[in-house]
Design a protein around this motif. Structure first.
Motif, PDB file in Angstrom:
ATOM      1  N   MET A   1     -12.877  -1.043  -5.671  1.00  0.00           N
ATOM      2  CA  MET A   1     -13.471   0.186  -5.488  1.00  0.00           C
ATOM      3  C   MET A   1     -13.025   0.744  -4.313  1.00  0.00           C
ATOM      4  O   MET A   1     -13.523   1.667  -3.590  1.00  0.00           O
ATOM      5  CB  MET A   1     -15.068  -0.214  -5.541  1.00  0.00           C
ATOM      6  N   THR A   2     -11.871   0.507  -3.662  1.00  0.00           N
ATOM      7  CA  THR A   2     -11.421   1.189  -2.415  1.00  0.00           C
ATOM      8  C   THR A   2      -9.798   1.539  -3.098  1.00  0.00           C
ATOM      9  O   THR A   2      -9.295   1.137  -4.001  1.00  0.00           O
ATOM     10  CB  THR A   2     -11.212   0.268  -1.268  1.00  0.00           C
ATOM     11  N   GLY A   3      -9.533   2.528  -2.329  1.00  0.00           N
ATOM     12  CA  GLY A   3      -8.237   3.278  -2.554  1.00  0.00           C
ATOM     13  C   GLY A   3      -7.088   2.300  -1.878  1.00  0.00           C
ATOM     14  O   GLY A   3      -5.931   2.802  -1.901  1.00  0.00           O
ATOM     15  N   ARG A   4      -7.587   1.427  -1.076  1.00  0.00           N
ATOM     16  CA  ARG A   4      -6.284   0.634  -0.373  1.00  0.00           C
ATOM     17  C   ARG A   4      -5.289  -0.026  -1.176  1.00  0.00           C
ATOM     18  O   ARG A   4      -5.694  -0.466  -2.216  1.00  0.00           O
ATOM     19  CB  ARG A   4      -6.935  -0.377   0.668  1.00  0.00           C
ATOM     20  N   ARG A   5      -4.297   0.026  -0.626  1.00  0.00           N
ATOM     21  CA  ARG A   5      -3.231  -0.596  -1.376  1.00  0.00           C
ATOM     22  C   ARG A   5      -2.737  -1.809  -0.674  1.00  0.00           C
ATOM     23  O   ARG A   5      -3.044  -2.229   0.256  1.00  0.00           O
ATOM     24  CB  ARG A   5      -1.952   0.318  -1.180  1.00  0.00           C
ATOM     25  N   ARG A   7       0.029  -5.442  -0.566  1.00  0.00           N
ATOM     26  CA  ARG A   7       1.032  -5.617  -0.325  1.00  0.00           C
ATOM     27  C   ARG A   7       2.193  -5.362  -1.423  1.00  0.00           C
ATOM     28  O   ARG A   7       3.134  -4.818  -1.621  1.00  0.00           O
ATOM     29  CB  ARG A   7       1.589  -7.431   0.085  1.00  0.00           C
ATOM     30  N   PHE A  10       3.210  -1.841  -1.893  1.00  0.00           N
ATOM     31  CA  PHE A  10       4.391  -1.419  -0.958  1.00  0.00           C
ATOM     32  C   PHE A  10       5.715  -2.182  -1.528  1.00  0.00           C
ATOM     33  O   PHE A  10       6.852  -1.472  -1.326  1.00  0.00           O
ATOM     34  CB  PHE A  10       3.917  -2.088   0.337  1.00  0.00           C
ATOM     35  N   ALA A  94      -0.668   4.279 -13.001  1.00  0.00           N
ATOM     36  CA  ALA A  94      -1.763   3.393 -13.073  1.00  0.00           C
ATOM     37  C   ALA A  94      -1.291   2.582 -14.268  1.00  0.00           C
ATOM     38  O   ALA A  94      -1.266   2.562 -15.258  1.00  0.00           O
ATOM     39  CB  ALA A  94      -2.934   4.275 -13.669  1.00  0.00           C
ATOM     40  N   ASP A 126       2.384   7.860  -6.430  1.00  0.00           N
ATOM     41  CA  ASP A 126       1.035   6.951  -6.134  1.00  0.00           C
ATOM     42  C   ASP A 126       1.248   5.780  -7.248  1.00  0.00           C
ATOM     43  O   ASP A 126       1.418   6.236  -8.392  1.00  0.00           O
ATOM     44  CB  ASP A 126      -0.163   7.581  -6.139  1.00  0.00           C
ATOM     45  N   VAL A 128      -1.249   2.714  -8.789  1.00  0.00           N
ATOM     46  CA  VAL A 128      -2.510   2.036  -8.530  1.00  0.00           C
ATOM     47  C   VAL A 128      -2.763   1.273  -9.791  1.00  0.00           C
ATOM     48  O   VAL A 128      -1.863   0.975 -10.830  1.00  0.00           O
ATOM     49  CB  VAL A 128      -3.777   2.894  -8.796  1.00  0.00           C
ATOM     50  N   VAL A 129      -3.703   0.301  -9.993  1.00  0.00           N
ATOM     51  CA  VAL A 129      -4.023  -0.762 -10.876  1.00  0.00           C
ATOM     52  C   VAL A 129      -5.116  -0.144 -11.668  1.00  0.00           C
ATOM     53  O   VAL A 129      -5.959   0.442 -11.367  1.00  0.00           O
ATOM     54  CB  VAL A 129      -4.255  -2.207 -10.364  1.00  0.00           C
ATOM     55  N   THR A 130      -4.985  -0.538 -13.213  1.00  0.00           N
ATOM     56  CA  THR A 130      -5.947  -0.068 -13.815  1.00  0.00           C
ATOM     57  C   THR A 130      -6.466  -1.224 -14.864  1.00  0.00           C
ATOM     58  O   THR A 130      -5.655  -1.921 -15.359  1.00  0.00           O
ATOM     59  CB  THR A 130      -5.888   1.383 -14.709  1.00  0.00           C
TER      60      THR A 130
END
Lengths: 329, 329
Positions: A1-5, A7, A10, A94, A126, A128-130
């Motif tokens: 639930m955070t936007g943090r990425r 390793r 990156f 995503a 960007d 992200v994972v979904t």
């Protein structure tokens, strides 16, 4: 639930995506919060954004390189419809958790290949994972001289309606991809599939239409629906002669084999050809342009006063068109 | 499996999204293939793109207006970190089939409210259906004078490290949103939740840092991780004094109640404060800027030669930091 990425992101960006930004100094090798875009003096930037969802806009098992190229091309086609020169793009991915690195590698390889073909570079994005299917978002950037941008508005009664290439192939191609069109030869099915999977953005045509066409759109929703968009934005009607709609050999084969009707073909999406209007006085110039580009340009109808799109069949009567294709505003 | 849009999408766009584009003539009221952006003479365009996935980046039941504002603000924060003035944005929505129109209405209302606050307009986008959770993609555009853009590169040994506002609130706020932090008062939990749900992009600060800061980034991955990004791009190291990291009253309360450690707070993401470096000679100017903006600016550490980020605790020893927060390149 955070936007943090983590390793992983990156690493993927550094390994597969940063190299795709090499040609764009304003991308900062994807190591910055955003990118810098500086259109040339006298030019505006054109921006377009299209999303694709796995299982909705492409088969879940589509080859990732082909998928990446299609995502890029679909967006470049929007730039073409505006008469813009393509320059760069930003990518939003995503991806389902556990997406194999091979998949990402293939996807990036597809982008690299088409970047070369179309002279564009990745400038940011960007990843992200979904928990659901993959959602791919691409924002494409192009440039166009001030005041030169083609839009959907501008058609006037009496003008000609033209379209590039052939129509209906991609809709048939999707059926071929899904295992349909058994009556056609394997070669024809392959040719149609390729039209669906790898559309050709008509960038050279779009750029050349500036000053010649009064309006333009790319055929993504289907010839009739997209002509409807032009009519709505230009506040005119359109009449198309079904027999003048350009069809490929395989599409003619599908008609002959009873696999599709002309109504299916003019309602089918995803061809990414350019549909545009031009004054009758420009017929010679349009023909010459087609010859110069080695691209068939067909005159398929006439702009009229009123509203809506009519496709007249060989019997002189309007074709009955399914609601989905016939977008009446 | 086709990119064609149904009536529903056109209706939603016309009803809820087209009005959000009114202030941007280059958006063509969302009735075109793409939009036109013309940066003022002497300026470049800054582009940034961030995605959010339901259940990953926000709770599935988040209020749609708040969610829309957060999505926009998170992207505007990237523009702030580059010293840009925000101008417009494009939106890509992949929504679950059957998403209630109420949800879309609320989402658009949230955008309308923040458009007003931040002086931006919607210029385009795409809306599609997904079989998975919602995926929200936003591409934000700003302008910055040629050569004035702040990046992550530029810090030099001996410079000060500054950060705006307070740190760690959003990470605590997420825990409050999820029902945690029982030891805190309802007021403190609400204040922290708000910091998570509605971050404040530091646009005025970012613009004012041009010519003053040597580099900048917004705190999205966490203070330590984002300082790590600055160090990596600037090829320097950073040393932060834990006691100088600015904390809010509620965050101090959480520390006192044993709900969190200072290591948690400096590793927590989503604060969207600006982290920047500036020469020691600029201390007076930085203080004056904070006073002018009515925004606390704290000097938290020093740039050094080398690599990596060290946070020194009150006992003079480096804090042990979890791998997730400590991004060592």
């Amino acid at each position: 639930m955070t936007g943090r990425r983590g390793r992983g992101e990156f690493d993927l960006i550094a390994r597969y995506f940063a190299p795709l930004s090499r040609a764009a100094p304003g991308a900062f090798a994807l190591g910055n919060d955003g990118a810098l875009l500086t259109p040339p003096a006298g030019a505006s930037l054109v921006v377009t954004k299209d999303l694709m969802v796995a299982g909705v806009h492409y088969p879940q098992d589509e080859d990732p390189a082909t998928l990446a190229r299609r995502l890029l091309r679909v967006n470049l086609s929007d730039l073409a419809a505006m008469g813009a020169e393509a320059s760069s793009y930003a990518l939003g991915l995503a991806l389902p958790e556990g997406t194999a690195e091979d998949w990402v590698e293939g996807f990036a390889a597809g982008l690299a290949r088409d970047q070369e073909s179309f002279g564009v570079a990745l400038i940011g994005g960007d990843t992200v994972v979904t928990s659901g299917p993959a959602v791919l978002s691409l924002t494409a950037f192009g440039t166009v001289a001030h005041g030169a941008c083609l839009t959907r508005a501008g058609a006037a009664a009496g003008e000609d309606i033209h379209v590039s290439g052939t129509i209906g192939d991609a809709a048939l191609g999707l059926r071929a991809v899904q295992g349909g069109l058994a009556a056609l030869s394997p070669e024809d099915r392959a040719a149609l599939s390729r039209r669906y999977r790898l559309p050709e953005p008509r960038l050279a045509l779009g750029a050349a239409l500036v000053g010649l066409a009064t309006c333009a759109i790319d055929v993504s929703d289907g010839l009739v629906a997209d002509l409807g968009h032009l009519c709505e934005q230009s506040d005119v009607a359109a009449r198309v002669a079904a027999e003048s709609v350009p069809l490929s050999g395989p599409a003619r084969g599908a008609l002959a084999a009873g696999e599709a009707s002309i109504a299916d073909l003019v309602s089918g999406g995803d061809d990414y050809e350019l549909l545009f209007c031009a004054p009758q006085a420009a017929r010679g110039a349009v023909s010459a342009l087609g010859e110069r580009l080695g691209l068939a340009l067909a005159r398929i109808g006439t702009v009229e006063g009123g509203q809506g799109v009519t496709v007249v069949g060989t019997d002189g009567r309007p074709l009955p068109l399914a609601r989905a294709g016939y977008t009446h505003f």
